[in-house]
Design a protein around this motif. Structure first.
Motif: not given
Length: 123
Positions: A28-32, A43-51, A58-59, A100-108
């Protein structure tokens, strides 16, 4: 990776909910980890992510100061604390995992998705 989201429900405007997403499978810890939402007819939209590696979040602007994403790697779980909910927050909320190493907001960029949990905020 299998993701199971829970915690949605019906709440009045101004109320709070905490969504949970339990992960199983690969480390689990290897995923954004991210949360997305999709309102009816939109459409589906980004809300928040943890790196990955951890430590950054990022929110999306409309939820900043109201929603908080967090993760407990030892429990393979990511959370979305939602406070001061508004009717426009009504949507199906999805958790997702990206190699993904870091944070990404794109659903793809996200490789795995949970089944979604409905959040309804009444006015």
């Amino acid at each position: 990776v299998q993701l199971q989201a829970s915690g949605g429900g019906l709440v009045q405007a101004g109320g709070s909910l905490r969504l949970s997403c339990a992960a199983s499978g690969r480390t689990f810890s290897s995923y954004c980890m991210g949360w997305f939402r999709q309102a009816l007819g939109k459409e589906r939209e980004f809300v928040a992510a943890s790196s990955w590696p951890g430590g950054r979040t990022y929110h999306e602007d409309s939820v900043k100061g109201r929603f908080t994403i967090s993760r407990e790697n030892a429990e393979n779980t990511v959370y979305l604390q939602m406070n001061s909910l508004k009717p426009e927050d009504t949507a199906v909320y999805y958790c997702a995992a990206a190699l993904f190493r870091g944070i990404t907001t794109g659903p793809r960029e996200y490789d795995y998705w949970g089944q979604g949990t409905q959040v309804t905020v009444s006015s």
